[in-house]
Motif scaffolding. Structure first.
Motif, mmCIF file in Angstrom:
data_model
loop_
_atom_site.group_PDB
_atom_site.id
_atom_site.type_symbol
_atom_site.label_atom_id
_atom_site.label_comp_id
_atom_site.label_asym_id
_atom_site.label_seq_id
_atom_site.Cartn_x
_atom_site.Cartn_y
_atom_site.Cartn_z
ATOM 1 N N LYS A 130 0.824 -1.214 0.000
ATOM 2 C CA LYS A 130 0.000 0.000 0.000
ATOM 3 C C LYS A 130 0.856 1.261 0.000
ATOM 4 O O LYS A 130 0.332 2.370 0.050
ATOM 5 C CB LYS A 130 -0.910 0.001 1.239
ATOM 6 N N GLY A 131 2.187 1.079 -0.030
ATOM 7 C CA GLY A 131 3.081 2.219 -0.024
ATOM 8 C C GLY A 131 3.313 2.793 1.355
ATOM 9 O O GLY A 131 3.641 3.974 1.497
ATOM 10 N N VAL A 132 3.139 1.953 2.394
ATOM 11 C CA VAL A 132 3.294 2.413 3.778
ATOM 12 C C VAL A 132 4.597 1.850 4.339
ATOM 13 O O VAL A 132 4.818 0.635 4.331
ATOM 14 C CB VAL A 132 2.109 1.949 4.647
ATOM 15 N N GLU A 133 5.482 2.735 4.799
ATOM 16 C CA GLU A 133 6.724 2.332 5.450
ATOM 17 C C GLU A 133 6.678 2.797 6.904
ATOM 18 O O GLU A 133 6.414 3.980 7.175
ATOM 19 C CB GLU A 133 7.939 2.930 4.746
ATOM 20 N N ILE A 134 6.946 1.880 7.850
ATOM 21 C CA ILE A 134 6.824 2.178 9.271
ATOM 22 C C ILE A 134 8.196 2.145 9.934
ATOM 23 O O ILE A 134 8.941 1.167 9.779
ATOM 24 C CB ILE A 134 5.883 1.166 9.964
ATOM 25 N N ASP A 135 8.531 3.201 10.651
ATOM 26 C CA ASP A 135 9.766 3.264 11.436
ATOM 27 C C ASP A 135 9.489 2.576 12.776
ATOM 28 O O ASP A 135 8.928 3.187 13.693
ATOM 29 C CB ASP A 135 10.164 4.728 11.629
ATOM 30 N N GLN A 270 -3.886 1.294 -6.240
ATOM 31 C CA GLN A 270 -5.111 0.583 -5.905
ATOM 32 C C GLN A 270 -4.748 -0.877 -5.701
ATOM 33 O O GLN A 270 -4.185 -1.521 -6.572
ATOM 34 C CB GLN A 270 -6.150 0.716 -7.019
ATOM 35 N N LEU A 271 -5.054 -1.371 -4.532
ATOM 36 C CA LEU A 271 -4.664 -2.737 -4.202
ATOM 37 C C LEU A 271 -5.363 -3.755 -5.082
ATOM 38 O O LEU A 271 -6.476 -3.526 -5.559
ATOM 39 C CB LEU A 271 -4.999 -3.031 -2.733
ATOM 40 N N ARG A 272 -4.705 -4.891 -5.245
ATOM 41 C CA ARG A 272 -5.312 -5.990 -5.981
ATOM 42 C C ARG A 272 -6.635 -6.404 -5.363
ATOM 43 O O ARG A 272 -7.608 -6.694 -6.058
ATOM 44 C CB ARG A 272 -4.340 -7.176 -6.018
ATOM 45 N N SER A 273 -6.696 -6.384 -4.018
ATOM 46 C CA SER A 273 -7.936 -6.764 -3.326
ATOM 47 C C SER A 273 -9.093 -5.859 -3.735
ATOM 48 O O SER A 273 -10.217 -6.318 -3.935
ATOM 49 C CB SER A 273 -7.753 -6.696 -1.811
ATOM 50 N N GLU A 274 -8.819 -4.555 -3.878
ATOM 51 C CA GLU A 274 -9.875 -3.624 -4.245
ATOM 52 C C GLU A 274 -10.350 -3.866 -5.674
ATOM 53 O O GLU A 274 -11.544 -3.762 -5.964
ATOM 54 C CB GLU A 274 -9.364 -2.194 -4.078
ATOM 55 N N LYS A 275 -9.426 -4.202 -6.557
ATOM 56 C CA LYS A 275 -9.808 -4.499 -7.938
ATOM 57 C C LYS A 275 -10.659 -5.754 -8.018
ATOM 58 O O LYS A 275 -11.637 -5.815 -8.762
ATOM 59 C CB LYS A 275 -8.553 -4.656 -8.800
ATOM 60 N N ILE A 276 -10.280 -6.764 -7.227
ATOM 61 C CA ILE A 276 -11.076 -8.000 -7.202
ATOM 62 C C ILE A 276 -12.459 -7.726 -6.626
ATOM 63 O O ILE A 276 -13.470 -8.246 -7.112
ATOM 64 C CB ILE A 276 -10.345 -9.089 -6.394
ATOM 65 N N ASP A 277 -12.515 -6.878 -5.575
ATOM 66 C CA ASP A 277 -13.802 -6.557 -4.959
ATOM 67 C C ASP A 277 -14.738 -5.834 -5.918
ATOM 68 O O ASP A 277 -15.965 -5.968 -5.802
ATOM 69 C CB ASP A 277 -13.591 -5.707 -3.700
ATOM 70 N N ASP A 278 -14.177 -5.048 -6.837
ATOM 71 C CA ASP A 278 -15.028 -4.372 -7.820
ATOM 72 C C ASP A 278 -15.879 -5.381 -8.580
ATOM 73 O O ASP A 278 -17.006 -5.073 -8.994
ATOM 74 C CB ASP A 278 -14.167 -3.568 -8.807
ATOM 75 N N LEU A 279 -15.343 -6.581 -8.779
ATOM 76 C CA LEU A 279 -16.076 -7.632 -9.489
ATOM 77 C C LEU A 279 -16.898 -8.493 -8.536
ATOM 78 O O LEU A 279 -18.097 -8.689 -8.733
ATOM 79 C CB LEU A 279 -15.092 -8.508 -10.269
ATOM 80 N N LEU A 280 -16.253 -8.986 -7.463
ATOM 81 C CA LEU A 280 -16.926 -9.943 -6.582
ATOM 82 C C LEU A 280 -18.022 -9.310 -5.734
ATOM 83 O O LEU A 280 -18.913 -10.020 -5.252
ATOM 84 C CB LEU A 280 -15.903 -10.630 -5.669
ATOM 85 N N LEU A 281 -17.965 -7.987 -5.530
ATOM 86 C CA LEU A 281 -19.011 -7.305 -4.764
ATOM 87 C C LEU A 281 -19.915 -6.466 -5.664
ATOM 88 O O LEU A 281 -20.663 -5.613 -5.193
ATOM 89 C CB LEU A 281 -18.384 -6.417 -3.681
ATOM 90 N N HIS A 282 -19.862 -6.728 -6.966
ATOM 91 C CA HIS A 282 -20.705 -6.012 -7.932
ATOM 92 C C HIS A 282 -22.180 -6.307 -7.658
ATOM 93 O O HIS A 282 -22.546 -7.406 -7.237
ATOM 94 C CB HIS A 282 -20.343 -6.453 -9.352
ATOM 95 N N ARG A 283 -23.041 -5.318 -7.882
ATOM 96 C CA ARG A 283 -24.464 -5.462 -7.550
ATOM 97 C C ARG A 283 -25.140 -6.593 -8.322
ATOM 98 O O ARG A 283 -26.137 -7.147 -7.863
ATOM 99 C CB ARG A 283 -25.205 -4.152 -7.821
#
Length: 710
Positions: A130-135, A270-283
Motif C-alpha cells: 500500500k506504499g506504507v513504510e513504518i519506522d 489501488q490494491l489488488r484486493s480492491e480491484k477483485i472486490d469491484d467484481l466480486l461485490l458487484h451489484r
C-alpha cells in the motif's frame, strides 16, 4: 524453573491474532468457556525460552475498550477486572500494520491500563504494497512499549517476539512509563474516588470502572455506592467524557503517524484486493459469481468424492460377503456382520465427502471470500430482521449448527441474535450430507443439463439453497413476533485476499474426519448394535409361529433349490417385520405413510434424532438384518433400490426420495443443537418452539412434495 506467566493476546478482528496463537502454542491448546458465560476460551501453553513457560489466552477480537457484544465484554472484563481469574501478567497486542491508525486506538487504550504491553505488528508486507513504510524504532519510542514485526502464518518474527517476552518477564513486567493521553484530567474527582475504593492501578482503568459501574459484577455494593455519589456530585457525563477521550487519542495518533509512518499518495495505488472486490461485490455479477461458486462447491462434493466412496462401499460389501462365507453361522457372527460392520460401513462411506466439504469451506475462508458473502447478503438480511453479521453463523451452519449458533454472540442486537439462533438449524449441515448423497444417488439420474451441469450437483445445491431461503422466510415471520426494539449497524472489515494455506486446509480436513468418526461413528455403531438386537428378536408369541411356518415350508423343498432361496428371503423379511423393531416401525407407519415412508424409514427417523447421520447406519443395519445372508456382498444402495412395498411397488421413487430429503432439510433431528440453543438463550422456551415449528414444517412440506410427485 520460573512459574508460568499469563499472557493475553488481544487485537482487532482479522489482525492475525489466531495465527499468532497457533504459532506460539502449536498443539498445546484447549477450548473451554469463560466463567459464567458461554463464550469460547481458547488457551494454550508456549515454551518461550528454556525455563520460561507462558499460559497464552486468546481473547475475542475487539476494536476498542467500549464493548458491544458478549465476546467483547469478555475481553473487557479480563483486562479491567482486577479479580479476574485470567488477569494477565503481560499483554501482546496484535496490530494490523496496513491499518495502523485504527489499530493504534485500541493499542493506546491497553497501554493506559498500565499492564506490560508488547505490540506485534502483522501484515507488514501488505502495508508495503500500500506504499506504507513504518519506522519501528520510532514507533517504539513514541508509544513507550516494545514493537516487533511478525508474520505468524510463515513463522517470521516469532523467535524475536519470544526474546522480547523473556526480557519483559525478567524485568518484572515493567509498565509503560507514561500515559498515552492525560486520562486524569478527563474526570479527576471520579478517578480518585475509584482508586480509593478499589485496587485500580491506572487512571484509565478507574475511568472505565466509573463509566460502566452498573454493569461490572466485581464492584462491591459499598464501592458502587461511593462511585455513584462521586458521579452525581461531579455531574459526570459519560458520552462527553468518551468523546473527549477518543478525540485526544486520535490527535496523538495523528502526531505519531506523522513522525513514524511514510505513506505514498493513496490515489497512486489501488490494491489488488480492491480491484477483485469491484467484481466480486458487484451489484449483479457478485451474486452470479456467488451462485457459480456454490454450484462448483456442491458439484465437487460428488465429483471428487465419487471414486473413494465407490471404493469404500465396494470394499465393505466384499468384506461382508467374505466374512459370511468363512465365519461360523452363529449369533456372534451375525451381530458382527449385520450390526457392527453394517453400522461402520453406513458412515465410513461418507468420510470423503465430509473431508471435501470442510476443505473447500476452509479454502473460501482462507482466501477472504467468505467475509464478502456477508456484505453481498446484508441488504437481504435487513429486510427479514437480520443483518450481515447473521450470515456468518448461517454459513457456518453448513458445517454444523452447534458452533454456528455459538457464533451468534458477535451480533450485538438481541432481536437479530435470537432470530438468527432460531433459524440457523434450517441450514443444511454436514450431518445431512450423507442422507442427501444417498437419496440423490438413488432417485436422481446422473444426467447433464445443457451438457455441462450435473443434475445431481444441481439437486444438492438446490437443497442447500432451499434451507437458506426457508431460514430467510422464517426469519421474516419471526420478525413480526419478536418484540425487541433495538437499532443495529453492520460494520465489518473485509480481510485482504490471500492464497489459501494448503497445510491448514489439509489439517482441517483430517481433523473434521476424526471428529466425524469419533463423535458420529461411536453413536452410529452403538445404535446399530441395539438395532440389530431389536431387529433380530421379538415377542415369542409373534416369532415362534413365523419360525414354525417356514421350517415346515423349507422341509418340503430341496435345500439348494430356487424355491428354498425364495422362501429364505421371505422368512428373513417376515421375521424382521415381527421383531421389536418391526413392531415399532409398523406403529409409526400410518403417520408417515402419507409422506411416502415405510416402517423402516420410520425407525430411522426415530434413531436419527440422536444425530441425523445415524439415519444411514440405521438403514444399513435394517437392510442387513432383513436380507438373505447370501446377499451380504450387496451394497446398501443396491439393497434399497430393491426394496418394495407389499404390493411390489418400489419404496424409493422420485416422489418418496424428494419427500425424505425435504423432511431432513427442515426437521430438527439433533439433540446437540437443542442443547446449545437452551444454553445460549438460557431458556427451554426457544428450543421447544424450534423443535415444534421445524417438525411441523418438515412434515407439511414433505407431504406436499410427495403428493405432487407421486
Amino acid at each position: 524453573m520460573q512459574a508460568p506467566i499469563n499472557i493475553a493476546l488481544v487485537g482487532n478482528p482479522n489482525s492475525g491474532k489466531s495465527s499468532l496463537f497457533n504459532a506460539l502454542t502449536g498443539l498445546n491448546q484447549k477450548v473451554s468457556n469463560f466463567p459464567g458465560v458461554t463464550v469460547d476460551k481458547k488457551t494454550g501453553t508456549a515454551q518461550i525460552v528454556p525455563g520460561l513457560t507462558a499460559n497464552i489466552i486468546d481473547l475475542p477480537g475487539t476494536y476498542s475498550l467500549y464493548p458491544k457484544s458478549a465476546d467483547e465484554y469478555v475481553t473487557y472484563d479480563v483486562l479491567i477486572n482486577p479479580n479476574s481469574d485470567d488477569l494477565p501478567d503481560m499483554v501482546i497486542i496484535v496490530a494490523d500494520a496496513s491499518n495502523l491508525k485504527r489499530n493504534l486506538l485500541f493499542c493506546s487504550q491497553i497501554i493506559d491500563l498500565k499492564i506490560p504491553v508488547i505490540i506485534a505488528l502483522t501484515m507488514m508486507d501488505l502495508a508495503r504494497k500500500k506504499g506504507v513504510e513504518i519506522d519501528l524504532d520510532g514507533l517504539e519510542r513514541e508509544l513507550g512499549v516494545p514493537v516487533v514485526a511478525i508474520n505468524p502464518r510463515k513463522n517470521k518474527g516469532v523467535a524475536e517476539l519470544k526474546k522480547i517476552i523473556d526480557l519483559s518477564a525478567r524485568t518484572q513486567y515493567s509498565n509503560p512509563p507514561r500515559d498515552f493521553i492525560n486520562n486524569g484530567d478527563l474526570a479527576r474527582p471520579v478517578i480518585e474516588t475509584v482508586k480509593q475504593v478499589l485496587s485500580c492501578k491506572s487512571d484509565y482503568g478507574a475511568l472505565h470502572i466509573a463509566v460502566n459501574v452498573d454493569d461490572l459484577a466485581f464492584v462491591t455494593p459499598a464501592a458502587k455506592k461511593s462511585i455513584e455519589e462521586s458521579l452525581r456530585s461531579s455531574q459526570f457525563n459519560k458520552t462527553k467524557v468518551q468523546a473527549e477521550e477518543i478525540m485526544q487519542r486520535y490527535a496523538r495518533i495523528k502526531h505519531i503517524m506523522k513522525n513514524t509512518v511514510v505513506e505514498t499518495d493513496p490515489l497512486q495505488k489501488q490494491l489488488r484486493s480492491e480491484k477483485i472486490d469491484d467484481l466480486l461485490l458487484h451489484r449483479f455479477w457478485g451474486y452470479v459469481i456467488l451462485l457459480v461458486v456454490m454450484f462448483l462447491l456442491f458439484q465437487s462434493i460428488f465429483w471428487l468424492a465419487s471414486y473413494p466412496m465407490d471404493w469404500i462401499e465396494g470394499s465393505f460389501g466384499a468384506l461382508s460377503g467374505w466374512l459370511s462365507s468363512v465365519l461360523p453361522d452363529n449369533k456372534i457372527t451375525d451381530v458382527f456382520i449385520n450390526g457392527i460392520l453394517a453400522g461402520i460401513s453406513g458412515f465410513a462411506v461418507f468420510i470423503p465427502q465430509i473431508m471435501i466439504l470442510f476443505g473447500l469451506i476452509t479454502v473460501l475462508e482462507d482466501t477472504g471470500y467468505m467475509a464478502r458473502i456477508s456484505f453481498l447478503t446484508d441488504r437481504l438480511m435487513r429486510q427479514v430482521g437480520l443483518n450481515g453479521k447473521s450470515v456468518m453463523p448461517l454459513i457456518s451452519g453448513v458445517a454444523c449448527a452447534v458452533p454456528a449458533i455459538m457464533a451468534t454472540r458477535t451480533i450485538e442486537n438481541k432481536k437479530e441474535r435470537l432470530i438468527t439462533i432460531m433459524v440457523t438449524p434450517l441450514m443444511s449441515c454436514s450431518a445431512r450430507l450423507p442422507i442427501y448423497t444417498m437419496m440423490i444417488a438413488l432417485v436422481i439420474p446422473d444426467n447433464r443439463v445443457l451438457g455441462i451441469l450435473g443434475l445431481r450437483g444441481l439437486a444438492m445445491m438446490g437443497l442447500y439453497l432451499l434451507g437458506f431461503f426457508m431460514a430467510i422466510f422464517i426469519a421474516a415471520v419471526m420478525k413480526l413476533f419478536v418484540k425487541i426494539k433495538e437499532k443495529s449497524y453492520f460494520i465489518m472489515e473485509l480481510p485482504v485476499y490471500r492464497a489459501p494455506r494448503w497445510k491448514n486446509v489439509g489439517t482441517t480436513m483430517v481433523e473434521k474426519a476424526k471428529i466425524f468418526v469419533k463423535d458420529a461413528g461411536k453413536v452410529i455403531v452403538v445404535i446399530s448394535v441395539i438395532l440389530w438386537f431389536l431387529a433380530s428378536y421379538g415377542p415369542a408369541s409373534r416369532m415362534e409361529p413365523v419360525h414354525a411356518k417356514y421350517e415346515k415350508l423349507l422341509s418340503e423343498v430341496k435345500e439348494d433349490s430356487p424355491e428354498a432361496a425364495e422362501l429364505n428371503k421371505q422368512f428373513q423379511s417376515e421375521k424382521l417385520a415381527h421383531s421389536y423393531a418391526g413392531i415399532l416401525g409398523h406403529v409409526i407407519e400410518p403417520v408417515i405413510r402419507p409422506l411416502g415412508f415405510d416402517w423402516k424409514i420410520g425407525i430411522a427417523l426415530i434413531t436419527s434424532f440422536a444425530a441425523r447421520e445415524v439415519f444411514v447406519g440405521t438403514m444399513a443395519t435394517l437392510y442387513s438384518v432383513g436380507e438373505d445372508p447370501d446377499n451380504n456382498n450387496a451394497t446398501l444402495r443396491e439393497k434399497m433400490e430393491a426394496a418394495t412395498w407389499p404390493d411390489g411397488a418400489p419404496v424409493y421413487t422420485l416422489a418418496s426420495g424428494l419427500s425424505l430429503m425435504i423432511f431432513y432439510a427442515f426437521a430438527m433431528q439433533c439433540m446437540s443443537t437443542l442443547a446449545i440453543v437452551r444454553r445460549e438463550t438460557k431458556s427451554w422456551k426457544y428450543p421447544v418452539i424450534q423443535l415444534v415449528y421445524m417438525t411441523a414444517l418438515a412434515y407439511v412440506c414433505s407431504f406436499i412434495i410427495f403428493q405432487i410427485f407421486k
